[in-house]
Structures are given as structure tokens and as C-alpha cells.
Scaffold this motif. Structure first.
Motif, PDB file in Angstrom:
ATOM      1  N   VAL A  35       0.827  -1.200   0.000  1.00  0.00           N
ATOM      2  CA  VAL A  35       0.000   0.000   0.000  1.00  0.00           C
ATOM      3  C   VAL A  35       0.867   1.258   0.000  1.00  0.00           C
ATOM      4  CG1 VAL A  35      -1.740   1.302   1.292  1.00  0.00           C
ATOM      5  CG2 VAL A  35      -1.873  -1.201   1.157  1.00  0.00           C
ATOM      6  N   GLY A  36       0.547   2.153  -0.932  1.00  0.00           N
ATOM      7  CA  GLY A  36       1.231   3.432  -1.008  1.00  0.00           C
ATOM      8  C   GLY A  36       0.311   4.565  -0.608  1.00  0.00           C
ATOM      9  N   TRP A  42     -10.476   0.067  -3.196  1.00  0.00           N
ATOM     10  CA  TRP A  42     -11.127   0.261  -4.491  1.00  0.00           C
ATOM     11  C   TRP A  42     -10.100   0.652  -5.555  1.00  0.00           C
ATOM     12  CZ3 TRP A  42     -11.719   4.153  -8.070  1.00  0.00           C
ATOM     13  CH2 TRP A  42     -12.683   3.920  -9.069  1.00  0.00           C
ATOM     14  N   ILE A  43      -9.169   1.566  -5.210  1.00  0.00           N
ATOM     15  CA  ILE A  43      -8.131   1.974  -6.160  1.00  0.00           C
ATOM     16  C   ILE A  43      -7.273   0.775  -6.554  1.00  0.00           C
ATOM     17  CG2 ILE A  43      -5.969   3.287  -6.360  1.00  0.00           C
ATOM     18  CD1 ILE A  43      -7.341   5.543  -4.808  1.00  0.00           C
ATOM     19  N   ILE A  44      -6.941  -0.072  -5.570  1.00  0.00           N
ATOM     20  CA  ILE A  44      -6.138  -1.260  -5.861  1.00  0.00           C
ATOM     21  C   ILE A  44      -6.908  -2.208  -6.784  1.00  0.00           C
ATOM     22  CG2 ILE A  44      -5.068  -3.326  -4.846  1.00  0.00           C
ATOM     23  CD1 ILE A  44      -4.511  -1.595  -2.345  1.00  0.00           C
ATOM     24  N   VAL A  50      -9.628  -6.139 -10.922  1.00  0.00           N
ATOM     25  CA  VAL A  50     -10.326  -7.209 -10.201  1.00  0.00           C
ATOM     26  C   VAL A  50     -11.435  -6.561  -9.389  1.00  0.00           C
ATOM     27  CG1 VAL A  50      -8.271  -8.658 -10.075  1.00  0.00           C
ATOM     28  CG2 VAL A  50      -8.780  -7.092  -8.186  1.00  0.00           C
ATOM     29  N   SER A  51     -12.347  -7.381  -8.852  1.00  0.00           N
ATOM     30  CA  SER A  51     -13.450  -6.830  -8.054  1.00  0.00           C
ATOM     31  C   SER A  51     -13.029  -6.715  -6.594  1.00  0.00           C
ATOM     32  CB  SER A  51     -14.674  -7.733  -8.175  1.00  0.00           C
ATOM     33  OG  SER A  51     -14.431  -8.985  -7.535  1.00  0.00           O
ATOM     34  N   LEU A  52     -13.766  -5.866  -5.867  1.00  0.00           N
ATOM     35  CA  LEU A  52     -13.521  -5.753  -4.428  1.00  0.00           C
ATOM     36  C   LEU A  52     -13.773  -7.089  -3.744  1.00  0.00           C
ATOM     37  CD1 LEU A  52     -14.975  -2.249  -3.467  1.00  0.00           C
ATOM     38  CD2 LEU A  52     -12.639  -3.053  -3.101  1.00  0.00           C
ATOM     39  N   GLU A  53     -14.798  -7.829  -4.211  1.00  0.00           N
ATOM     40  CA  GLU A  53     -15.106  -9.119  -3.596  1.00  0.00           C
ATOM     41  C   GLU A  53     -13.913 -10.065  -3.716  1.00  0.00           C
ATOM     42  OE1 GLU A  53     -17.424 -10.066  -1.680  1.00  0.00           O
ATOM     43  OE2 GLU A  53     -16.793 -12.166  -1.599  1.00  0.00           O
ATOM     44  N   ASN A  75      -3.071  -8.930  -0.784  1.00  0.00           N
ATOM     45  CA  ASN A  75      -3.008  -9.993  -1.792  1.00  0.00           C
ATOM     46  C   ASN A  75      -4.028  -9.725  -2.889  1.00  0.00           C
ATOM     47  OD1 ASN A  75      -1.018 -11.616  -0.480  1.00  0.00           O
ATOM     48  ND2 ASN A  75      -2.587 -12.200   1.007  1.00  0.00           N
ATOM     49  N   VAL A  76      -3.598  -9.878  -4.142  1.00  0.00           N
ATOM     50  CA  VAL A  76      -4.458  -9.591  -5.295  1.00  0.00           C
ATOM     51  C   VAL A  76      -4.390 -10.778  -6.249  1.00  0.00           C
ATOM     52  CG1 VAL A  76      -4.933  -7.996  -7.192  1.00  0.00           C
ATOM     53  CG2 VAL A  76      -3.936  -7.138  -5.060  1.00  0.00           C
ATOM     54  N   PRO A  77      -5.557 -11.248  -6.764  1.00  0.00           N
ATOM     55  CA  PRO A  77      -5.509 -12.356  -7.728  1.00  0.00           C
ATOM     56  C   PRO A  77      -4.821 -11.925  -9.021  1.00  0.00           C
ATOM     57  CG  PRO A  77      -7.734 -11.455  -7.581  1.00  0.00           C
ATOM     58  CD  PRO A  77      -6.944 -10.824  -6.478  1.00  0.00           C
ATOM     59  N   ALA A  78      -3.935 -12.780  -9.508  1.00  0.00           N
ATOM     60  CA  ALA A  78      -3.258 -12.519 -10.780  1.00  0.00           C
ATOM     61  C   ALA A  78      -4.138 -13.049 -11.894  1.00  0.00           C
ATOM     62  CB  ALA A  78      -1.890 -13.201 -10.801  1.00  0.00           C
ATOM     63  N   LYS A  79      -4.682 -12.140 -12.707  1.00  0.00           N
ATOM     64  CA  LYS A  79      -5.653 -12.558 -13.716  1.00  0.00           C
ATOM     65  C   LYS A  79      -5.114 -12.441 -15.133  1.00  0.00           C
ATOM     66  CE  LYS A  79      -9.907 -12.381 -12.163  1.00  0.00           C
ATOM     67  NZ  LYS A  79     -11.290 -11.960 -12.166  1.00  0.00           N
ATOM     68  N   GLN A  80      -3.794 -12.196 -15.259  1.00  0.00           N
ATOM     69  CA  GLN A  80      -3.239 -12.091 -16.602  1.00  0.00           C
ATOM     70  C   GLN A  80      -3.338 -13.436 -17.318  1.00  0.00           C
ATOM     71  OE1 GLN A  80       0.725 -10.627 -16.372  1.00  0.00           O
ATOM     72  NE2 GLN A  80       0.098  -8.556 -15.845  1.00  0.00           N
ATOM     73  N   GLN A  81      -3.691 -13.375 -18.580  1.00  0.00           N
ATOM     74  CA  GLN A  81      -3.789 -14.573 -19.396  1.00  0.00           C
ATOM     75  C   GLN A  81      -2.603 -14.645 -20.352  1.00  0.00           C
ATOM     76  OE1 GLN A  81      -6.313 -16.812 -18.909  1.00  0.00           O
ATOM     77  NE2 GLN A  81      -6.870 -15.473 -17.189  1.00  0.00           N
ATOM     78  N   GLN A  82      -2.221 -15.830 -20.747  1.00  0.00           N
ATOM     79  CA  GLN A  82      -1.126 -16.007 -21.685  1.00  0.00           C
ATOM     80  C   GLN A  82      -1.625 -16.726 -22.934  1.00  0.00           C
ATOM     81  OE1 GLN A  82       1.758 -18.109 -19.272  1.00  0.00           O
ATOM     82  NE2 GLN A  82       2.920 -16.246 -18.956  1.00  0.00           N
TER      83      GLN A  82
END
Length: 396
Positions: A35-36, A42-44, A50-53, A75-82
């Protein structure tokens, strides 16, 4: 309470719990965000798309109290696809990363490759999605990493790191680089002219602080400058011993792209003031025979008056031999050197001799690659046959 009603309530509660558990998503990969100042959950969530949920799923402590403090780790889910891509003829990691507008560093990391490592036609590679926290920029004439980092008001070291660059490494017009973004930063207008624009080579300087294991030879390779020049700039002799914490001045050369008479020709670069900095020792590049169009990959492994080069693989050596009529030869041929999106006029011979650095390539030694005004190692004199071929490759 009515026994039947009680059973219904208990059953409903159990079903609800099971349903909730079943619907809870799992994330194969997560990333952490520190966190900065100004950050909120919400900003993150918007930053990582990703959603707040989903953030609450990974950080249940914030579900009832969403207050976060500077320095907290979320912790944030990594949703990048390859996606996958099949390597085409003459593709390199740099060419592919520019084609898909991703950073070279991300492409190399996704495929477990090292800088300069060879890829082959037909090979399957992964194309990572562009980072949500960065944007891309197309390098303009006379841009340098320092100029771009100042243009976007980002830290130079951050810019170098995200693009897999080292201090002093060249970038070229048309190359796609990644800009580490911060809130409110927008790209400059496309017609923005970089400061100190010039069509002539220019030089700036960076400072290197000596660390454990450093030596002058390795530093000259790292920064792509001649060993003797590194000595002279710092007033050092052959027997000088570096000490931890010493500060060395490193010259950084900026070689602008030159126009050519046509797309089949190469830039006419002077060896001493231009070409040796575009093709430093350790550089891997493609050589194209000017007359036949056959291509193979080589690496500059040594050389001062001209480039001493070696075919990267046995297949590359075999192509060379075929181009020279089935035999390694001292005969000179005009060639085009393809490096970092540029095409340079040069002249090559194909006779293996003397020092060898690359093993298992069926080429016992190195061969010679000349640019404009390159000279012979043996006597420091001009080789007219090579110079004639350089001019042919340049369309002169």
C-alpha cells in the motif's frame, strides 16, 4: 419452535453454507501489492482490474473494516492470461516482444529465456498479457532511457528494470518499451520532440560504483564499450586494482539511425564512432547475405579494429558454408547486419581462425566482420575489398 420448521431452518442454513463454499473462487496465482500513499482497496481493485469481492476473498481481514495503511501488504488475484505464438523465420525475442507490445523482460521471464538466447522457427512461446500497472511507448529518434524516464517523470532505474535493460544499453527508434506508471501520468503528445535532438552520434556519462566481483574487462562488456576506452576515461593502467566503492565514469553512446537509399540496403556506420557501439562484444545478431538473402545468427565475441564474430550454432555455421559455395573462405561478401530493429551495411569473410569462444558450432575459431573504416588487426591498415563491399551493402 415447531420441529418441522426447525428442520427446515437448519437445512436451509447448511445448504447456504455449502453453496457459499462451493461458489468461493480459487486463484491459481496471486500477487502482492504494498500500500502506497493515497491507496484504497477500491483503487487497488481498479489498478489490477479485479473486483472488491475478489480482494476480500484473499484478504478477509478487510471485509468488515476496509481501512488500510501505507506499508500494508494486500493480496491480489493474478488474472493475466497467456497465449501461445509460433516463432516465425527471423523472429527474435526482441522482435516478438515489439510485435505484441509487451516488455522484453516479461517475454523472457514467461518463457524462461535469458537475454541473447536463441529461438527457432516452429518453436512455441508464451505471450504474457501486458501489465495492468504499466503502459508502453514507442521509442522516437534520439530517445535514450534517461530522456524517456525524464519525459514520463519516472525513476531511471525503474525504467531500466522493467525493460530488462542495463545502464548504458542502447534503445532504438520503433522499439516498444514499458513505462512504469504512477497515478496521473499520461503519455506525451506523439509530436513531442526529445531534447537535444541531433542526427550525429552523441555521448553522455553514467557512474558505476564498484561492487564485489567487478573487473574492468567484465564492466567493458557489461556497458558495451571498448576495454581501452574504459581505462582511458578513468585514467587507469593495465595493473590497476579496483576497490569496493570506487566510482567509475562510463561513457554512453547514442547512435541515431541513418537513412538508406532503399529498404534492401543497410545504414553506413563508421566503425570507430558508431558501429562498434551498436555491435558491442557479446552482442547476438542476424547476418543476411546481400546477394542471396540467406540469413544466419552470429555473436561478436572479441575484436577491436573490426568485429571478430562466430556463428551461434552448428546450423548457422552450415548456412555460412553454403553461402560461400560449400567451403569456408577468406573471400569477402557484402552483408546486412540485423540488430535491434536496425539494418547495418557490412562485409564478411567466412574463414575460421585463431581464438574461439563458442563451442559445438562446428566452426573452429572466429571470422571477420567489417564496417565502414574498419581496419585489419595485423597491421591496422584498410582492407579495400571489405570497404568496397560495405559500400555495396549501403547502396553507395
Amino acid at each position: 419452535m415447531n420441529r418441522k420448521l426447525k428442520k427446515i431452518m437448519i437445512g436451509t442454513a447448511i445448504a447456504s453454507a455449502v453453496f457459499t463454499s462451493t461458489m468461493t473462487p480459487t486463484f491459481a496465482n496471486t500477487v502482492t501489492h504494498r500500500v502506497g500513499t493515497g491507496d484504497t482497496l477500491w483503487i487497488i481493485s481498479q489498478k489490477y482490474q479485479v473486483s472488491l469481492e475478489e480482494i476480500y476473498q484473499l484478504n478477509p481481514q478487510y471485509r468488515n473494516n476496509s481501512a488500510i495503511n501505507v506499508g500494508d501488504v494486500v493480496n491480489v488475484p493474478a488474472k493475466q492470461q497467456q497465449t501461445t505464438y509460433t516463432v516465425q523465420q527471423n523472429d527474435t525475442p526482441w522482435i516478438i516482444s515489439n510485435k505484441f507490445k509487451i516488455s522484453l523482460k516479461d517475454f523472457l521471464k514467461a518463457n524462461g529465456l535469458k537475454e541473447g538466447q536463441h529461438i527457432y522457427p516452429g518453436q512455441k512461446v508464451l505471450i504474457p498479457a501486458a501489465s495492468n500497472s504499466a503502459m508502453t511507448y514507442t521509442v522516437q529518434n534520439n530517445d535514450t532511457p534517461w530522456i524517456i524516464s525524464n519525459k514520463f517523470k519516472v525513476n531511471l532505474n525503474d525504467f531500466l528494470q522493467i525493460n530488462g535493460l542495463r545502464e548504458g544499453q542502447h534503445i532504438y527508434p520503433g522499439q516498444t518499451v514499458t513505462i512504469p506508471t504512477s497515478s496521473g501520468v499520461t503519455p506525451p503528445a506523439s509530436n513531442t520532440t526529445p531534447p537535444n535532438s541531433s542526427s550525429s552520434p552523441s555521448k553522455s556519462y553514467v557512474t558505476h560504483t564498484v561492487k564485489n566481483g567487478d573487473n574492468l574487462w567484465d564492466l567493458s562488456i557489461q556497458y558495451g564499450i571498448p576495454f581501452k576506452e574504459l581505462q582511458d576515461v578513468n585514467g587507469l593502467r593495465d595493473n590497476h586494482v579496483l576497490r569496493l566503492g570506487d566510482r567509475l565514469t562510463i561513457p554512453v553512446y547514442h547512435i541515431p539511425v541513418k537513412s538508406t537509399p532503399g529498404p534492401q540496403y543497410g545504414e553506413l556506420l563508421d566503425w570507430w564512432t558508431e558501429a562498434q557501439y551498436v555491435i558491442p562484444i557479446g552482442k547476438v545478431f542476424i547476418v543476411e547475405d546481400f546477394y542471396t538473402g540467406r540469413k544466419w545468427t552470429m555473436k561478436r565475441t572479441i575484436g577491436a579494429n573490426h568485429a571478430d564474430v562466430e556463428p551461434l550454432t552448428a546450423r548457422d555455421a552450415a548456412i555460412m558454408k553454403e553461402v560461400w559455395g560449400g567451403n569456408y573462405s577468406w573471400n569477402r561478401r557484402p552483408v546486412i547486419v540485423e540488430v535491434d530493429g536496425r539494418r547495418l551495411a557490412a562485409s564478411a569473410s567466412a574463414m575460421p581462425h585463431d581464438v574461439q569462444y563458442i563451442n559445438n558450432n562446428n566452426f573452429q575459431g572466429h571470422s571477420d566482420l567489417y564496417f565502414s573504416n574498419s581496419t585489419r588487426h595485423v597491421d591496422g591498415k584498410r582492407d579495400d575489398a571489405h570497404q568496397k563491399n560495405v559500400l555495396i551493402a549501403a547502396g553507395r
